[in-house]
Design an enzyme around this catalytic site. Structure first.
Site, short mmCIF file in Angstrom:
data_model
loop_
_atom_site.label_atom_id
_atom_site.label_comp_id
_atom_site.label_asym_id
_atom_site.label_seq_id
_atom_site.Cartn_x
_atom_site.Cartn_y
_atom_site.Cartn_z
N THR A 18 -2.46 0.65 -8.04
CA THR A 18 -1.57 0.87 -7.74
C THR A 18 -0.97 -0.33 -6.96
O THR A 18 -1.10 -0.59 -6.55
CB THR A 18 -1.20 1.74 -6.60
OG1 THR A 18 -1.84 1.32 -5.32
CG2 THR A 18 -2.73 3.19 -7.22
N GLY A 19 0.45 -0.54 -7.69
CA GLY A 19 1.31 -1.80 -6.86
C GLY A 19 0.88 -2.79 -7.79
O GLY A 19 0.29 -3.99 -6.95
N ASP A 43 2.73 0.65 -11.48
CA ASP A 43 3.81 0.15 -10.53
C ASP A 43 6.00 0.55 -11.02
O ASP A 43 5.61 0.93 -12.38
CB ASP A 43 3.68 -1.60 -11.01
CG ASP A 43 3.90 -1.97 -9.81
OD1 ASP A 43 5.47 -2.25 -9.15
OD2 ASP A 43 3.25 -3.72 -9.29
N ASP A 68 5.71 5.43 -9.32
CA ASP A 68 6.06 5.82 -8.58
C ASP A 68 5.49 6.49 -7.41
O ASP A 68 5.40 7.83 -7.50
CB ASP A 68 7.54 6.44 -8.39
CG ASP A 68 8.58 7.02 -6.90
OD1 ASP A 68 7.06 5.81 -5.59
OD2 ASP A 68 9.91 7.14 -6.72
N VAL A 69 4.55 6.21 -6.78
CA VAL A 69 2.61 6.62 -5.94
C VAL A 69 3.60 7.43 -4.78
O VAL A 69 3.49 8.30 -4.33
CB VAL A 69 2.67 5.22 -5.44
CG1 VAL A 69 2.39 4.50 -6.55
CG2 VAL A 69 3.40 4.86 -4.20
N TYR A 167 5.38 0.51 9.27
CA TYR A 167 4.25 -0.65 8.39
C TYR A 167 2.53 0.12 8.81
O TYR A 167 1.64 0.31 8.36
CB TYR A 167 4.58 -2.06 7.94
CG TYR A 167 4.32 -2.30 7.58
CD1 TYR A 167 3.99 -2.56 5.62
CD2 TYR A 167 2.83 -3.43 8.50
CE1 TYR A 167 2.76 -3.22 5.07
CE2 TYR A 167 2.46 -3.86 7.10
CZ TYR A 167 2.11 -3.94 5.71
OH TYR A 167 1.12 -4.85 4.95
N LYS A 171 -0.43 2.12 8.36
CA LYS A 171 -1.72 1.25 7.61
C LYS A 171 -2.80 1.58 9.08
O LYS A 171 -4.08 1.81 8.91
CB LYS A 171 -1.23 -0.03 8.11
CG LYS A 171 -0.80 -1.11 7.26
CD LYS A 171 -1.06 -0.45 5.44
CE LYS A 171 -0.23 -1.41 4.66
NZ LYS A 171 -1.31 -1.61 2.81
N ILE A 200 -1.84 -12.82 4.05
CA ILE A 200 -2.27 -13.55 2.86
C ILE A 200 -1.40 -13.79 2.59
O ILE A 200 0.02 -14.20 2.27
CB ILE A 200 -2.48 -12.35 1.98
CG1 ILE A 200 -4.06 -11.41 2.44
CG2 ILE A 200 -3.50 -13.17 0.37
CD1 ILE A 200 -5.50 -12.52 2.41
N THR A 202 1.85 -14.44 -0.44
CA THR A 202 2.07 -13.47 -0.54
C THR A 202 4.02 -13.68 -0.46
O THR A 202 4.48 -14.07 0.64
CB THR A 202 1.63 -11.91 -1.04
OG1 THR A 202 2.46 -11.62 0.55
CG2 THR A 202 -0.01 -11.89 -1.15
#
Length: 261
Positions: A18-19, A43, A68-69, A167, A171, A200, A202
């Site tokens: 996913t993503g 995605d 769409d998750v 967020y 997580k 990371i 990104t």
């Protein structure tokens, strides 16, 4: 890189990422394809001529799907399509995530976090992995083998102001979901693990204020921020036969910035 005989048998197995159309998700998708999995890349919008995803256009056994998750219906439809095409789902990597909006490179404070933003982040980052996992478990149980890898975050391990309240909470919830699922499905030959990346390189991490980025890098003992390939390598292992005795774990990958006791 040479592979063991066990890992080479993944050639008839099917993975969902996913993503998986950009940044870290795209690298995970690429690595699993290299490992021999047939990979379904979920995605909202996979742009095949983008630098992250252009390899997918010609890669055998890789298919992009718009999913769409946060939508239970879309997840169920996508899994049914995959089952009808391949008869199985062997590996699920729950990577899709969004982060709260920012002002001047910083996350919005808890007092300014709206209910709508909370619900949006929870819907993608926590509800989504639950929905996707629930949808693929029957296939894994039927075959007696499966791998679920949840992409968590250092924010879910120690808290992090720059990540934002929803967020970090989502997580943290991912780590709890991982442990509880591992207890429930281990008897079926299914492992469930979390990977908790630190900083990371990104596009998401690049949105932080420059001084925040510099301070974060300064706290990493190995002296650099992580690469998406670092995370993809760990996910590759957790999706392999060799990782059959690893389950319920949250594995930190942060260059030593956070070391759990």
């Amino acid at each position: 890189m040479s592979r063991s005989p066990e890992r080479s048998r993944s050639s008839d197995r099917v993975a969902i990422v996913t993503g998986g159309g950009r940044a870290m998700g795209a690298e995970i998708s690429r690595r699993l394809a290299d490992d021999g999995f047939g990979v379904y890349v979920w995605d909202l919008d996979v742009v095949l001529d983008s630098p992250d995803a252009e390899w997918m256009a010609t890669a055998p056994g890789v298919r992009a799907m718009s999913v769409d998750v946060a939508s239970e219906e879309r997840i169920q439809d996508a899994v049914q399509t995959i089952i009808s095409e391949t008869g199985r789902v062997d590996c699920l990597v729950n990577n899709a995530a969004i982060s709260p909006k920012q002002e001047n490179g910083y996350r919005v404070s808890p007092t300014e976090t709206s209910t709508e933003e909370w619900d949006l982040v929870m819907g993608v980052n926590l509800r989504g992995p639950f929905l996707a996992t629930r949808a693929v478990l029957p296939s894994m149980i039927a075959s007696g083998w499966g791998r679920v890898v949840n992409i968590s975050s250092s924010s879910g391990r120690q808290g992090a102001r720059i990540a934002g309240l929803p967020y970090g909470v989502a997580k943290t919830g991912i780590n709890g979901l991982t442990r509880t699922l591992a207890l429930e499905v281990g008897k079926h030959g299914i492992t469930v693990n979390s990977v908790a990346p630190g900083r990371i390189a990104t596009p998401m991490s690049a949105r932080s204020a420059p001084e925040v980025q510099e301070a974060s890098r300064a706290r990493i003992p190995v002296g650099r921020e992580g690469h998406v390939s670092d995370v993809a390598g760990l996910v590759s292992y957790l999706c392999s036969d060799e990782a059959g005795f690893v389950t319920g774990a949250t594995i930190d990958i942060n260059g030593g910035a956070f070391m759990a006791p």
